[in-house]
Design an enzyme around this catalytic site. Structure first.
Site, PDB file in Angstrom:
ATOM      1  N   ASP A 158     -18.528  -0.879 -10.798  1.00  0.00           N
ATOM      2  CA  ASP A 158     -17.419  -1.416 -11.590  1.00  0.00           C
ATOM      3  C   ASP A 158     -16.565  -0.241 -12.058  1.00  0.00           C
ATOM      4  O   ASP A 158     -17.066   0.669 -12.727  1.00  0.00           O
ATOM      5  CB  ASP A 158     -17.992  -2.201 -12.776  1.00  0.00           C
TER       6      ASP A 158
ATOM      7  N   ASP B 236      -6.136  -0.840  -7.631  1.00  0.00           N
ATOM      8  CA  ASP B 236      -5.742  -1.816  -6.610  1.00  0.00           C
ATOM      9  C   ASP B 236      -6.769  -2.945  -6.658  1.00  0.00           C
ATOM     10  O   ASP B 236      -7.610  -3.106  -5.762  1.00  0.00           O
ATOM     11  CB  ASP B 236      -5.740  -1.130  -5.235  1.00  0.00           C
TER      12      ASP B 236
ATOM     13  N   THR C 186      -8.236  -7.009  -7.828  1.00  0.00           N
ATOM     14  CA  THR C 186      -7.875  -8.419  -7.908  1.00  0.00           C
ATOM     15  C   THR C 186      -7.221  -8.641  -9.271  1.00  0.00           C
ATOM     16  O   THR C 186      -7.277  -7.794 -10.164  1.00  0.00           O
ATOM     17  CB  THR C 186      -9.141  -9.277  -7.788  1.00  0.00           C
TER      18      THR C 186
ATOM     19  N   HIS D  22       0.828  -1.216   0.000  1.00  0.00           N
ATOM     20  CA  HIS D  22       0.000   0.000   0.000  1.00  0.00           C
ATOM     21  C   HIS D  22       0.863   1.267   0.000  1.00  0.00           C
ATOM     22  O   HIS D  22       0.538   2.249  -0.684  1.00  0.00           O
ATOM     23  CB  HIS D  22      -0.960  -0.009   1.192  1.00  0.00           C
TER      24      HIS D  22
HETATM   25  N1  SAM Z   1      -3.878  -5.815  -2.889  1.00  0.00           N
HETATM   26  C1  SAM Z   1      -4.650  -6.776  -3.620  1.00  0.00           C
HETATM   27  C2  SAM Z   1      -3.882  -7.273  -4.811  1.00  0.00           C
HETATM   28  O1  SAM Z   1      -2.906  -6.661  -5.205  1.00  0.00           O
HETATM   29  O2  SAM Z   1      -4.269  -8.312  -5.336  1.00  0.00           O
HETATM   30  C3  SAM Z   1      -5.982  -6.166  -4.003  1.00  0.00           C
HETATM   31  C4  SAM Z   1      -6.883  -6.095  -2.834  1.00  0.00           C
HETATM   32  S1  SAM Z   1      -8.414  -5.296  -3.001  1.00  0.00           S
HETATM   33  C5  SAM Z   1      -9.316  -6.148  -1.813  1.00  0.00           C
HETATM   34  C6  SAM Z   1      -9.034  -5.864  -4.558  1.00  0.00           C
HETATM   35  C7  SAM Z   1     -10.439  -5.326  -4.787  1.00  0.00           C
HETATM   36  O3  SAM Z   1     -10.676  -5.054  -6.169  1.00  0.00           O
HETATM   37  C8  SAM Z   1     -11.566  -6.296  -4.382  1.00  0.00           C
HETATM   38  O4  SAM Z   1     -12.249  -5.770  -3.267  1.00  0.00           O
HETATM   39  C9  SAM Z   1     -12.463  -6.392  -5.612  1.00  0.00           C
HETATM   40  O5  SAM Z   1     -13.838  -6.444  -5.311  1.00  0.00           O
HETATM   41  C10 SAM Z   1     -12.086  -5.105  -6.345  1.00  0.00           C
HETATM   42  N2  SAM Z   1     -12.387  -5.108  -7.784  1.00  0.00           N
HETATM   43  C11 SAM Z   1     -12.071  -6.067  -8.681  1.00  0.00           C
HETATM   44  N3  SAM Z   1     -12.505  -5.717  -9.910  1.00  0.00           N
HETATM   45  C12 SAM Z   1     -13.111  -4.496  -9.792  1.00  0.00           C
HETATM   46  C13 SAM Z   1     -13.749  -3.618 -10.703  1.00  0.00           C
HETATM   47  N4  SAM Z   1     -13.883  -3.934 -12.020  1.00  0.00           N
HETATM   48  N5  SAM Z   1     -14.230  -2.439 -10.234  1.00  0.00           N
HETATM   49  C14 SAM Z   1     -14.116  -2.122  -8.920  1.00  0.00           C
HETATM   50  N6  SAM Z   1     -13.531  -2.927  -7.981  1.00  0.00           N
HETATM   51  C15 SAM Z   1     -13.028  -4.103  -8.429  1.00  0.00           C
END
Ligand code: SAM
Length: 303
Positions: free
Chosen positions: A151, A171, A173, A76
């Site tokens: 999204d 940040d 997935t 972070h």
């Molecule tokens: N630090 C982690 C990594 O590097 O893998 C990421 C952690 S954070 C919890 C990832 C977040 O991205 C999740 O809460 C997920 O729901 C969100 N996410 C994934 N795709 C997304 C999208 N298209 N729009 C908004 N949020 C999204």
């Protein structure tokens, strides 16, 4: 992805549970589990929270380790402070993803930031983080922060967001698999990012561990080098991610992101201006997977 229990009968009896994540078909990571604190299925992913013996509280989405209270500061701090300290005056910042709150906490440590928008697709992730990851989420009550449950790729298609942000951070997935993160690694998404930045805007996104998924770093770098005046890749050592060596890819409409413009007044645990500069020094093993002008400031190389 599974929590495996093993019985050790060496002169005694103990039920030891291990959380196992397969980094590839031939490599896995295992963490010793003290107890499972939460598990449920959201409309987007399977959410688990485990208490680990070595890394503390861990958030896991669809069986993939996301963040742990033990080493989250590395990721972070590096995703927030490198772009923000390279930007002349980051007043309006957008985070896409980041529902665990850790990145928002680091962004809000910058006094220049007047408005932070966090666009997280899964409300349940924020609610679970609020309950089990208090250190991550302690800044979510900051009055500068607005959380939107949407999204991120659709959010940027809204023309009211065009020319609005100084820094955009993804940040999310990982793009592999069927999760919503895959929509944030396309060239069309990068086109919308460029439209949503203003002035000397900077974009950064996590591009995973090049030991196991090098194509993510390569493809994002190629996309950014075609769109931005300056594009780069930097890295950090994150123990809880496969391979330990984790990358971030950046595109800049002006500043050379490898050079910090100022220091952060508050103390950090990993980031420093020396670490900032050194993070852009890439081993040949990775440089050969990247366009030649990465980290060199040659505008818009055609790859
Ligand atoms: N630090 C982690 C990594 O590097 O893998 C990421 C952690 S954070 C919890 C990832 C977040 O991205 C999740 O809460 C997920 O729901 C969100 N996410 C994934 N795709 C997304 C999208 N298209 N729009 C908004 N949020 C999204």
């Amino acid at each position: 992805m599974e929590v495996k229990t093993s019985l050790t009968l060496k002169g005694g009896f103990s039920l030891t549970s291990w959380f196992r994540e397969a980094a590839s078909s031939g490599h896995a990571l295992e963490w010793k589990v003290i107890r499972r604190l939460y598990q449920d299925q959201s409309p987007y992913q399977r959410i688990e929270v485990l208490e680990l013996e070595t890394f503390g509280i861990a958030l896991i989405l669809d069986g993939i380790m996301q963040t742990t209270s033990g080493d989250e500061f590395i990721y972070h701090e590096m995703l927030a402070h490198v772009p923000l300290l390279a930007h002349p005056r980051p007043q309006r910042v957008l985070i896409i993803g980041g529902g665990d709150g850790g990145l928002a906490r680091e962004v809000l440590r910058h006094p220049e930031v007047e408005e932070l928008t966090l666009v997280e697709i899964d409300r349940m992730v924020v609610e679970v983080a609020m309950k089990y990851l208090p250190e991550h989420t302690r800044a979510l009550s900051d009055s500068r922060l607005v959380i939107r449950y949407a999204d991120g790729s659709r959010f940027l298609k809204d023309t009211s967001n065009h020319r609005r942000f100084d820094v955009i951070l993804v940040d999310s997935t990982d793009p592999e698999g069927t999760g919503p993160g895959r929509w944030l690694y396309t060239q069309a998404f990068h086109d919308d990012v460029l439209l949503s930045l203003r002035g000397e805007g900077i974009f950064a996104q996590q591009t995973g561990t090049p030991f196991f998924n090098p194509e993510v770093m390569t493809q994002v770098a190629q996309s950014l080098i075609q769109r931005f005046a300056w594009a780069g890749v930097y890295w950090a050592a994150v123990p809880s991610y496969p391979g330990g060596f984790f990358t971030f890819s950046v595109g800049s409409m002006g500043p050379q992101v490898s050079e910090p413009r100022r220091d952060l007044a508050e103390a950090t645990k990993w980031y420093s201006s020396d670490v900032h500069r050194q993070a852009f020094v890439l081993p040949p093993y990775f440089k050969r997977r990247l366009p030649l002008s990465i980290n060199r400031g040659v505008a818009r190389e055609r790859v």
